[in-house]
Design a protein around this motif. Structure first.
Motif, PDB file in Angstrom:
ATOM      1  N   LEU A   5       0.857  -1.201   0.000  1.00 23.19           N
ATOM      2  CA  LEU A   5       0.000   0.000   0.000  1.00 23.19           C
ATOM      3  C   LEU A   5       0.887   1.244   0.000  1.00 23.19           C
ATOM      4  N   SER A   6       0.425   2.255  -0.725  1.00 21.56           N
ATOM      5  CA  SER A   6       1.239   3.473  -0.850  1.00 21.56           C
ATOM      6  C   SER A   6       0.311   4.651  -1.142  1.00 21.56           C
ATOM      7  N   LEU A   7       0.913   5.799  -1.305  1.00 21.90           N
ATOM      8  CA  LEU A   7       0.196   6.947  -1.865  1.00 21.90           C
ATOM      9  C   LEU A   7       0.573   6.986  -3.353  1.00 21.90           C
ATOM     10  N   TYR A   8      -0.149   7.765  -4.145  1.00 20.39           N
ATOM     11  CA  TYR A   8       0.220   7.934  -5.560  1.00 20.39           C
ATOM     12  C   TYR A   8       0.176   9.435  -5.824  1.00 20.39           C
ATOM     13  N   ILE A   9       1.352  10.017  -5.913  1.00 23.33           N
ATOM     14  CA  ILE A   9       1.423  11.480  -6.052  1.00 23.33           C
ATOM     15  C   ILE A   9       2.337  11.827  -7.221  1.00 23.33           C
ATOM     16  N   ASN A  10       1.839  12.680  -8.085  1.00 19.94           N
ATOM     17  CA  ASN A  10       2.625  13.159  -9.222  1.00 19.94           C
ATOM     18  C   ASN A  10       3.200  12.001 -10.053  1.00 19.94           C
ATOM     19  N   GLY A  11       2.370  10.992 -10.273  1.00 22.96           N
ATOM     20  CA  GLY A  11       2.782   9.871 -11.131  1.00 22.96           C
ATOM     21  C   GLY A  11       3.708   8.877 -10.463  1.00 22.96           C
ATOM     22  N   GLN A  12       3.849   8.953  -9.122  1.00 21.59           N
ATOM     23  CA  GLN A  12       4.743   8.003  -8.440  1.00 21.59           C
ATOM     24  C   GLN A  12       4.043   7.363  -7.256  1.00 21.59           C
ATOM     25  N   PHE A  13       4.281   6.057  -7.111  1.00 23.22           N
ATOM     26  CA  PHE A  13       3.763   5.349  -5.939  1.00 23.22           C
ATOM     27  C   PHE A  13       4.792   5.544  -4.825  1.00 23.22           C
ATOM     28  N   VAL A  14       4.390   6.263  -3.773  1.00 23.37           N
ATOM     29  CA  VAL A  14       5.361   6.649  -2.736  1.00 23.37           C
ATOM     30  C   VAL A  14       4.838   6.276  -1.344  1.00 23.37           C
ATOM     31  N   GLU A  15       5.759   6.124  -0.419  1.00 25.80           N
ATOM     32  CA  GLU A  15       5.362   5.731   0.947  1.00 25.80           C
ATOM     33  C   GLU A  15       4.758   6.881   1.725  1.00 25.80           C
ATOM     34  N   GLY A  16       5.106   8.096   1.336  1.00 26.49           N
ATOM     35  CA  GLY A  16       4.582   9.250   2.053  1.00 26.49           C
ATOM     36  C   GLY A  16       5.516   9.653   3.172  1.00 26.49           C
ATOM     37  N   ARG A  17       5.319  10.885   3.647  1.00 25.95           N
ATOM     38  CA  ARG A  17       6.217  11.421   4.666  1.00 25.95           C
ATOM     39  C   ARG A  17       5.638  11.303   6.062  1.00 25.95           C
ATOM     40  N   GLY A  18       4.378  10.846   6.135  1.00 28.61           N
ATOM     41  CA  GLY A  18       3.740  10.712   7.445  1.00 28.61           C
ATOM     42  C   GLY A  18       4.422   9.621   8.252  1.00 28.61           C
ATOM     43  N   GLU A  19       4.368   9.765   9.604  1.00 28.32           N
ATOM     44  CA  GLU A  19       5.074   8.767  10.403  1.00 28.32           C
ATOM     45  C   GLU A  19       4.157   7.662  10.863  1.00 28.32           C
ATOM     46  N   SER A  20       2.862   7.839  10.694  1.00 32.85           N
ATOM     47  CA  SER A  20       1.982   6.790  11.197  1.00 32.85           C
ATOM     48  C   SER A  20       1.353   6.004  10.046  1.00 32.85           C
ATOM     49  N   SER A  21       0.762   4.885  10.411  1.00 33.06           N
ATOM     50  CA  SER A  21       0.150   3.997   9.414  1.00 33.06           C
ATOM     51  C   SER A  21      -1.006   3.279  10.098  1.00 33.06           C
ATOM     52  N   GLN A  22      -1.790   2.567   9.339  1.00 31.80           N
ATOM     53  CA  GLN A  22      -2.847   1.778   9.966  1.00 31.80           C
ATOM     54  C   GLN A  22      -3.020   0.444   9.259  1.00 31.80           C
ATOM     55  N   GLU A  23      -3.524  -0.537  10.034  1.00 36.50           N
ATOM     56  CA  GLU A  23      -3.652  -1.884   9.475  1.00 36.50           C
ATOM     57  C   GLU A  23      -4.930  -2.004   8.662  1.00 36.50           C
ATOM     58  N   VAL A  24      -4.849  -2.808   7.605  1.00 33.34           N
ATOM     59  CA  VAL A  24      -6.037  -3.119   6.805  1.00 33.34           C
ATOM     60  C   VAL A  24      -6.342  -4.593   7.048  1.00 33.34           C
ATOM     61  N   ARG A  25      -7.622  -4.893   7.333  1.00 31.01           N
ATOM     62  CA  ARG A  25      -7.970  -6.270   7.709  1.00 31.01           C
ATOM     63  C   ARG A  25      -8.909  -6.917   6.721  1.00 31.01           C
ATOM     64  N   ASN A  26      -8.828  -8.226   6.635  1.00 33.81           N
ATOM     65  CA  ASN A  26      -9.749  -9.021   5.823  1.00 33.81           C
ATOM     66  C   ASN A  26     -11.017  -9.258   6.647  1.00 33.81           C
ATOM     67  N   PRO A  27     -12.176  -8.757   6.196  1.00 35.59           N
ATOM     68  CA  PRO A  27     -13.393  -8.881   7.020  1.00 35.59           C
ATOM     69  C   PRO A  27     -13.897 -10.322   7.173  1.00 35.59           C
ATOM     70  N   ASN A  29     -11.967 -12.822   8.164  1.00 34.07           N
ATOM     71  CA  ASN A  29     -11.313 -13.483   9.308  1.00 34.07           C
ATOM     72  C   ASN A  29     -10.594 -12.488  10.224  1.00 34.07           C
ATOM     73  N   ASN A  30     -10.664 -11.229   9.854  1.00 37.75           N
ATOM     74  CA  ASN A  30     -10.021 -10.142  10.608  1.00 37.75           C
ATOM     75  C   ASN A  30      -8.501 -10.255  10.698  1.00 37.75           C
ATOM     76  N   GLU A  31      -7.911 -11.021   9.775  1.00 40.30           N
ATOM     77  CA  GLU A  31      -6.445 -11.057   9.715  1.00 40.30           C
ATOM     78  C   GLU A  31      -5.927  -9.815   8.992  1.00 40.30           C
ATOM     79  N   VAL A  32      -4.708  -9.404   9.374  1.00 38.62           N
ATOM     80  CA  VAL A  32      -4.140  -8.192   8.765  1.00 38.62           C
ATOM     81  C   VAL A  32      -3.668  -8.499   7.339  1.00 38.62           C
ATOM     82  N   LEU A  33      -4.101  -7.655   6.399  1.00 38.30           N
ATOM     83  CA  LEU A  33      -3.711  -7.829   4.992  1.00 38.30           C
ATOM     84  C   LEU A  33      -2.509  -6.953   4.634  1.00 38.30           C
ATOM     85  N   GLY A  34      -2.451  -5.781   5.252  1.00 36.18           N
ATOM     86  CA  GLY A  34      -1.385  -4.851   4.875  1.00 36.18           C
ATOM     87  C   GLY A  34      -1.404  -3.636   5.785  1.00 36.18           C
TER      88      GLY A  34
END
Ligand SMILES: NC(=O)C1=CN([C@@H]2O[C@H](COP(=O)(O)OP(=O)(O)OC[C@H]3O[C@@H](n4cnc5c(N)ncnc54)[C@H](OP(=O)(O)O)[C@@H]3O)[C@@H](O)[C@H]2O)C=CC1
Ligand SMILES: O=C(O)CCCCC(=O)O
Length: 476
Positions: A5-27, A29-34
């Motif tokens: 998972l990333s951001l897409y800015i100015n034609g580039q897939f980038v991680e971003g400058r933010g320091e935090s992130s959040q988990e994405v879960r599969n509904p 089984n509630n396992e973490v996907l990314g």
């Protein structure tokens, strides 16, 4: 198979400058996907600058060029639909067949916008002086910002993106934090189709922070949001304060009127299929079922019997007919709607319990004789619950159907032309479907009235919110 998972800015897939992130879960089984990066203000500023820069050239791109890009995207959607659908199912939960259908429907949206953008006409206005020419030109409004939801993570975002890009605007999209891969796969398609950098950007993270920052930016000229009425109201107020145009696709609470002369087999088959599609998490989902008293008991029994046949399970399994709810909080919400309706006098016919296991499973649920004061009758349940009530006469049922502040979709089944006429004229809704389910096609306008929002996506109205009129009067 779940992508990074990333951001897409100015034609580039980038991680971003933010320091935090959040988990994405599969509904299922509630396992973490990314892990989803959360954009910070610096990322948003970069996206704004990219979109503003790109607008200066994209607004000059001839319609034929915009159209070609959209056609290429349509082809890429078809080529990648299976893989995209599988990823959509992982993060959202819907059965793979529905996910595939959602993605494929966007190829049609891309083609419709590719065709319609070549017909964005202005007009010549007869002048009062033979030496004067008067023209009304249609120009792209500018940089747009869109917020799309988790229930149709691909198609809801896509409609906004193709309308903006087809009109000659640039766009910054924030998809839902629950379903972020879908919009990144979409960005990859536009990227591979050759869309110039900065025309389409994707950011993710804290919704409130992002919407506040972007809507207040002087760069942004237009907001489009699909989601709940309370959030939409807040965003529309902010947009109003900063004089930004808005398209708002908000909540619904669709009434269905089933008359005693209806083709009951067809009505049951259509409505069970549509009610429990996407586990009922659809803003145009039929919710309040008004059935004429003489056929009420039979209709409720037949609807419930068919609903019981629905196989609930993990969306990735081929035989699954209905997947989990997208988040665990939705399961608690369903339980609370059912308890309240039954305490106030409704009768549970089928379903009505959270299913065991790690996923967010809630079965098709039918409640009959739901009293008007039940919470279900006022708030959008957004889940697999159908509420049934008997009615006697058409004027009475129209009044009951129109009682709520929502006005998105409405449905009716009758074999009488004159009843159909009274019902379609009398219902307060942006979309009315009679004797079949026929909404949300690329060529038809989608949108609501009253507190369900304003503006239309699809149909020949689709570019209206993304264009401004410039009047030019010129003397020779
Ligand atoms: N198509 C529709 O009409 C939809 C309607 N809903 C309605 O919302 C209800 C609750 O769903 P739930 O997800 O809990 O609701 P929320 O209102 O919290 O979120 C709905 C969507 O709006 C986004 N959102 C929330 N706050 C903001 C904000 N300030 N600025 C921009 N975007 C925002 C969310 O993004 P994020 O997840 O990143 O926070 C999410 O995609 C449902 O019962 C249903 O009535 C929900 C989804 C779609
Ligand atoms: O619930 C919504 O947000 C939109 C519903 C669109 C339904 C469809 O694409 O069939």
């Amino acid at each position: 198979m779940y992508p990074n998972l990333s951001l897409y800015i100015n034609g580039q897939f980038v991680e971003g400058r933010g320091e935090s992130s959040q988990e994405v879960r599969n509904p299922s089984n509630n396992e973490v996907l990314g892990t989803l990066p959360k954009a910070n203000e610096e990322d948003l500023e970069l996206a704004l600058q990219a979109a503003e820069r790109a607008f200066q050239s994209w607004k000059l791109e001839p319609a034929i060029g915009r159209s070609e890009i959209l056609r290429k995207v349509a082809n890429l959607i078809r080529e990648r639909a299976e893989q995209t659908g599988r990823i959509l199912t992982l993060e959202q939960g819907k059965p793979i067949r529905e996910a595939f259908g959602e993605v494929m429907s966007c190829a049609e949206h891309a083609e419709w916008h590719a065709e319609e953008c070549r017909r964005i006409y202005g007009r010549v206005i007869p002048s009062r002086n033979p030496d004067v020419q008067q023209i009304a030109l249609k120009e792209p409004i500018g940089v747009c910002v869109a917020f799309s939801p988790w229930n149709f993570p691909f198609s809801q975002a896509f409609r906004k993106v193709v309308a903006a890009i087809g009109a000659g605007c640039t766009i910054i999209l924030k998809g839902s934090s629950d379903t972020p891969a879908s919009v990144l796969l979409m960005a990859q398609m536009f990227h591979d189709a050759g869309l110039p950098k900065g025309v389409f950007n994707v950011v993710s993270g804290d919704s409130a922070m992002i919407s506040d920052y972007l809507i207040k930016s002087p760069v942004v000229r237009k907001i489009s949001f699909t989601g709940s009425t309370p959030v939409g109201r807040g965003l529309a107020s902010l947009a109003g304060a900063y004089m930004k145009g808005c398209t708002m696709e908000l909540g619904g609470h669709a009434p269905v009127i089933i008359c005693d002369d209806a083709d009951i087999d067809k009505a049951v088959s259509d409505l069970v299929g549509f009610k429990f599609r996407n586990a009922g998490q659809i803003c145009i989902c039929p919710t309040r079922f008004f059935v004429q008293r003489t056929i009420y008991a039979e209709f409720v029994a037949r609807f419930s019997d068919k609903a019981k046949e629905i196989k609930v399970g993990c969306g990735s399994e081929e035989l699954t007919m209905m997947g989990p709810l997208a988040q665990s909080r939705r399961v608690q919400e369903m339980a609370s709607f059912v308890d309240d309706a039954c305490q106030k006098g409704g009768t549970l016919v089928t379903g009505g319990f959270a299913m065991p296991g790690d996923g967010n499973f809630y079965p098709p649920t039918v409640i009959k004789d739901v009293p008007e004061d039940a919470r279900f009758m006022h708030e959008e349940p957004f889940g697999p619950i159908a509420g049934f009530m008997a009615f006697d006469e058409i004027p009475e049922v129209l009044e009951r159907a129109n009682r709520l502040p929502f006005g998105l979709a409405a449905y009716a089944y009758t074999s009488s032309v004159s009843r159909a006429h009274s019902i379609t004229n009398g219902l307060e809704a942006g979309m009315v479907s009679v004797n079949h389910i026929g909404l949300a096609l690329a060529e038809t306008p989608f949108g609501g009235i009253k507190e369900s929002g304003y503006g239309r996506e699809g149909g020949s109205e689709t570019f209206d919110g993304y264009l401004v009129t410039k009047f030019v009067t010129q003397m020779n």
